[in-house]
Design an enzyme around this catalytic site. Structure first.
Site, short mmCIF file in Angstrom:
data_model
loop_
_atom_site.label_atom_id
_atom_site.label_comp_id
_atom_site.label_asym_id
_atom_site.label_seq_id
_atom_site.Cartn_x
_atom_site.Cartn_y
_atom_site.Cartn_z
N CYS A 41 7.85 -2.25 3.63
CA CYS A 41 7.46 -3.53 4.22
C CYS A 41 5.95 -3.71 4.26
O CYS A 41 5.18 -2.83 3.89
CB CYS A 41 8.03 -3.64 5.64
SG CYS A 41 7.29 -2.45 6.79
N ALA A 94 3.98 -1.22 6.26
CA ALA A 94 3.84 0.04 5.53
C ALA A 94 2.70 -0.04 4.53
O ALA A 94 1.94 0.91 4.34
CB ALA A 94 5.14 0.40 4.83
N ARG A 137 2.11 10.14 3.94
CA ARG A 137 1.68 9.84 2.57
C ARG A 137 0.80 10.92 1.94
O ARG A 137 0.27 10.75 0.86
CB ARG A 137 0.99 8.48 2.50
CG ARG A 137 1.71 7.56 1.51
CD ARG A 137 1.14 6.19 1.47
NE ARG A 137 0.07 6.02 0.52
CZ ARG A 137 0.24 5.74 -0.77
NH1 ARG A 137 1.43 5.63 -1.27
NH2 ARG A 137 -0.79 5.57 -1.57
N HIS A 178 -0.96 -4.74 1.53
CA HIS A 178 -2.21 -4.34 0.89
C HIS A 178 -3.22 -5.48 0.97
O HIS A 178 -4.39 -5.27 1.30
CB HIS A 178 -1.99 -4.01 -0.59
CG HIS A 178 -0.94 -2.96 -0.83
ND1 HIS A 178 -0.22 -2.90 -1.99
CD2 HIS A 178 -0.50 -1.93 -0.07
CE1 HIS A 178 0.62 -1.88 -1.92
NE2 HIS A 178 0.46 -1.29 -0.76
#
Lengths: 544, 456
Positions: free
Chosen positions: A61, A64, A95, A193
């Site tokens: 999503c 995230a 990550r 992003h």
């Protein structure tokens, strides 16, 4: 390896045969048999489109993408997730971003901060609790900056994280900023992003104008996240060649790096999808040109380094860079040959996040492996087809919800000599601001699939039986149960670094291990095999 | 050099708003775990796709096995106009593509805040003909801003009872067993006890054979394991129920009693000697059985090990964090070993949890609804010899140079938890073995050269 694979068009039909007709039609537009024509013209692929509800998808999503991917690798900002506990918990250290803060440096990456909203705040609003959380974070850690990430319910109840941030910034005298990155915005991580980059650009970049370090060959690396230590490899190479790395967005990065990023002379875009906006905005505002680079694979690394050196028009820099590349390529070639002898002719498919599904094809080429199919989890059409299609991309409702920053030339800080250099170099055939996309660099008749589903993944393996499959953690063990080794390319399982020259050799070694590991031949006992002759596995010795 | 270098020792300031390093996560992952304990069920996350992605990733990292679940994939429109359209589309897609026996829907903070009504949407799916004959849809309400992952497990268990159990006029001889949040191997171990003791039973959820599937060259979308829908249905005809771990199972147990008239005991998870004894005592009470000699032998072996090794365990200080149903019997077991449990933190809140832990161990630092940052501060102020908790404890363990036993959920960096049970007497033996190994390795590492001993 199997002898006769059905061709891409047949495979595509098989993949969608079971779907309800509307879904089959849509998925059909998201899968194309690649065809590269003159001028790098490729077929159109539907991308950045909503996931069909009910489909088991690889996607995550917006939160995230924003908190996990972009701000995750930044070490000295206290990142507070505003919402119930889950989102903050799941994005905690998952990550594999590495960082080296040194003995005394700030490092909050190992901490998870959350306002831990309860029912009461969902009913009456969570802004007061968020304010208190920001105060408590400041009191405990005295960080340079605190950022706030919105989760799904925060958007619904209408908490204004930006107003809270402004208030706290004034009260505490440190930089506090928020992100409207509710999970439901956009169709994938990609929206996150964009939201993250916008805020980093708006609230940090440009705050510190002092030129530190060496005055020339100053560069930023955009879209590198230091998974498994990738950035450490690249940083060392830059140092050897003579480049001054001002900021990495955002692997092994700090607040101070972002604040100072506008003092660089060149931006290099590594993961195009996660960050092209920052490159564009910095060019507009400060005049810094950008080029596409790739440090995945030895050849790509050399090409990128030399292109960087050429930009600076400095004979010494170029000569040194070329010499280093030559020396490193020779070392890598010895290892490449050794490993490629064992991987030659094997096949691979890659379905991962953004640019990695493209970049890693270079490494597989070096291993003399054939890429049968590839696709992205959160790409847009330009990632597939190249930036030349930008004018023809339709902006849909989901994309319109993501803020576009309006950027103008900063009269004081704009450096005209950079754009003049760009013009001059462009006349000589040097390419700026361009990304050719993945498809022009893939074989005709390979299969390109956007947002592949778990059902399609299984079907594809049944049809094509690749030797190696690259995907993420959610798919990994499905694929491996089917007897195919799966390399995670989001966070590399536990491996890495895979970038630059030494990283390439690491990758060769890991792929050789996976493709040739005896374990894949042990699946069935003699009494379970259909043909008893093939029962006893012939185990190849590991490469010394 | 330290990893969690910003965690201060000394005076501890009470925090009202900021949680740092949570000792809990949110409801839906618990619901997903419970749903996967039904054979042929596909968990469905009703919200935006990030929740489903995060839960699948975390369960996958814990088990290193496929975890399948679908999502309603909300976008902004669904957040504004409600998720009904997405869920109806999803139901249709799921049945045509994945063909489960049951769709087990859990909500998220997003769909709960909007107020999507699961009862109404489920009815509409049936009315609109989107559910093939014989297929089922169950649900659990799991808003992430209430409770924790344990609450989510409890809510889905309640949903399983409400939606899958059938009422029965006549009662059988079998026992309805609801295990709390334990590993697949623990469920298998509990089933072994019931078999050895000759107790007929139906257990649900049952993740044995789901997260530890064998490698066969095929991906079996619905693994062999899991409680069968038709077996779960018979719980309404059970002679009695036995629920293990109150926080995760009370809701299901109450539902069995209220709706189906099946009464029973809610006891602690059988971790350690006393808790396992109590589970067996409950079975004796219900069935009047004679405990098999083999089980008595196992119990004797555990006591034997404890007596043989007490010199290494006595007085050792322990810090522990995790889920309440596990913390309660584990703390009790550590006390049985003569250990000194100094610090206890659980992220899940509740008076019952506070009362039980205080009763078992009145002298410890205890925080119910606390976080690992606090636990770390306590450890700095009052050091311990052993830390027990999930993988996220490894940073504290390294900073404070404390032996670390991984226990609970999630364990992301070690293997074995899905295969080797820690419940029952043999599970107790395994726990003692692990603790001893850690403490003895520590002695071997730290002892001066001239005091190194061959036998211990």
């Amino acid at each position: 390896m199997i002898e006769h694979r059905p061709d891409a068009a047949t495979a595509k039909q098989e993949l969608t045969a079971k779907y309800p007709s509307k879904l089959a039609k849509k998925r059909g537009q998201q899968m194309v048999a690649n065809k590269v024509e003159d001028g790098n013209v490729v077929p159109e692929v539907l991308a950045n489109s909503r996931t069909a509800p009910g489909i088991i998808t690889q996607r995550g999503c917006t939160y995230a993408g924003c908190k996990g991917v972009i701000l995750g690798p930044t070490r000295d900002i206290v990142n507070i997730t505003h919402g119930p506990i889950g989102c903050g918990f799941y994005s905690w250290l998952t990550r594999r971003n590495m960082t080296d803060p040194g003995p005394d440096g700030e490092n909050y990456m190992l901490y998870s901060f959350s306002s831990d909203l309860h029912e009461n705040e969902i009913v009456f609003g969570g802004e007061k609790k968020l304010e208190a959380a920001v105060r408590e974070a400041n009191e405990l850690f005295h960080p340079k900056a605190i950022s706030i990430f919105s989760t799904c319910p925060v958007g619904l109840i209408g908490d204004d994280v930006h107003a809270v941030a402004r208030k706290m910034k004034e009260e505490l005298g440190i930089n506090v900023f928020g992100f409207s990155c509710e999970g439901y915005k956009g169709v994938s991580q990609s929206a996150g992003h964009h939201i993250a980059n916008n805020q980093v650009f708006k609230h940090i970049v440009g705050l510190d104008d002092q030129v530190r370090g060496q005055k020339k060959f100053r560069v930023n690396l955009l879209g590198e996240y230091n998974i498994g230590g990738d950035a450490f490899e690249i940083e060392e190479l830059f140092k050897r060649c003579g480049f001054e790395l001002v900021a990495t967005f955002s692997g092994n990065s700090t607040y101070g790096q972002f604040a100072n990023a506008q003092t660089a002379d060149l931006n290099m875009v590594m993961c195009h999808r996660s960050i092209n906006y920052v490159a564009e905005m910095m060019e507009k505002k400060y005049g810094i040109p950008w080029i596409k680079v790739n440090f995945v694979s030895a050849n790509a690394t050399a090409k990128s380094l030399i292109k960087m050196a050429e930009y600076f028009e400095d004979a010494e820099l170029l000569a040194r860079t070329k010499a280093i590349c030559e020396e490193e390529l020779a070392k890598v070639e010895v290892m490449r040959k050794k490993y490629a002898a064992r991987t030659h002719g094997k096949s691979v498919v890659l379905f991962v996040g953004g640019s990695r599904a493209h970049h890693y094809q270079e490494l597989f080429k070096e291993l003399e492996m054939k890429v049968l199919a590839a696709g992205y989890e959160f790409a847009h059409r330009d990632d597939y087809e190249g930036r030349k299609v930008l004018p023809t991309i339709k902006v849909d409702a989901d994309s319109r919800n993501i803020e576009e920053l309006h950027v103008e030339k900063d009269e004081a800080l704009y450096r005209a000599y950079l754009s003049e250099r760009k013009e001059r170099l462009e006349a000589e055939g040097y390419t700026f601001s361009d990304y050719a996309g993945m498809m022009p660099e893939m074989d005709t008749d390979s299969l390109v699939i956007d947002d592949i589903s778990s059902y399609e993944t299984e079907k594809l393996i049944e049809l094509w039986k690749p030797d190696v499959f690259c995907a993420g953690i959610k798919e990994k063990f499905v694929i491996q149960k089917m007897g195919i080794p799966c390399k995670q390319l989001h966070n590399y399982d536990v491996g890495g670094p895979y970038n630059a020259f030494r990283g390439a050799v690491n990758f060769y070694r890991d792929i050789d291990r996976m493709a040739n590991s005896p374990v894949w031949k042990l699946t069935l006992a003699s009494w379970q095999e259909e043909s008893v002759e093939s029962a006893s596995p012939v185990l190849e010795p590991a490469l010394a | 050099m330290t990893l969690l270098r910003h965690t201060p020792a000394g005076e501890i300031k009470e925090r009202e708003a900021l949680v740092i390093n949570p000792a809990k996560t949110c409801q839906p992952i618990g619901a997903m775990y419970a749903s996967l304990g039904i054979h042929g069920a596909l968990p469905h996350s009703h919200g935006s796709q990030g929740c489903c992605s995060y839960h699948r990733s975390t369960l996958t990292r814990h088990y290193k096995d496929p975890v399948m679940a679908s999502t309603s994939s909300f976008t902004e429109g669904s957040a504004v106009f409600g998720g009904q359209a997405n869920l109806l589309t999803a139901i249709q897609t799921i049945f045509s593509v994945y063909d489960p026996k049951v769709i087990a829907i859990h909500t998220t903070c997003l769909s709960e805040t909007i107020g999507d009504d699961m009862v109404q949407i489920r009815k509409k799916a049936f009315d609109d003909g989107k559910v093939p004959d014989g297929k089922l849809i169950i649900y659990g309400n799991t808003p992430s801003y209430v409770g924790t992952h344990v609450t989510g497990y409890a809510n889905m268990v309640k949903g399983i009872v409400r939606d899958l159990v059938k009422a029965s006029e006549t009662k059988g001889e079998h026992l309805a067993v609801i295990p709390g949040w334990v590993e697949p191997c623990d469920m298998r171990e509990i089933k072994r006890y019931l078999n050895v003791l000759g107790v007929p039973f139906v257990m649900f959820p049952d993740t044995d054979g789901v997260f530890d599937a064998p490698m066969t060259g095929k991906h079996v979308f619905y693994p062999k394991g899991g409680a069968k829908v038709e077996d779960i249905a018979t719980a309404g005809a059970a002679k009695a129920s036995l629920s293990l771990g109150r926080v995760a199972t009370l809701l299901g147990s109450e539902e069995l009693s209220k709706t189906f008239g099946v009464e029973g005991d809610v006891v602690d998870l059988p971790i350690g000697l006393a808790a396992t004894d109590r589970m067996i005592e409950s079975l004796i009470k219900t069935y009047g059985l004679t405990v098999a000699e083999s089980i008595n032998d196992e119990r004797g072996k555990l006591v034997d090990l404890l007596s043989d090794m007490e010199q290494y365990l006595w007085g050792k200080k322990v810090a522990i964090f995790g889920d309440p149903d596990q913390l309660i019997p584990l703390t009790e077991f550590l006390k049985t070993m003569g250990m000194d449990v100094r610090h206890i933190v659980t992220g899940t809140e509740g008076n019952y949890i506070r009362d039980r832990l205080t009763e078992i161990n009145p002298t410890a630092n205890l925080k119910v609804g606390g976080d690992m940052f606090l636990l770390h501060q306590w450890m700095k102020n009052e050091p311990v010899d052993l830390l027990i908790g999930n993988t996220y404890g490894k940073y504290m363990a390294r900073d404070e140079d404390v032996p670390f036993l991984r226990f609970g959920f999630p364990i992301l960096d070690r293997q074995g938890h899905q295969h080797f049970p820690t419940v029952g007497y043999m599970g107790g033996i395994r726990l003692v073995e692990q603790i001893l190994n850690l403490l003895m390795d520590r002695i071997d590492r730290d002892v001066e050269e001239h005091k190194m001993e061959l036998q211990m």
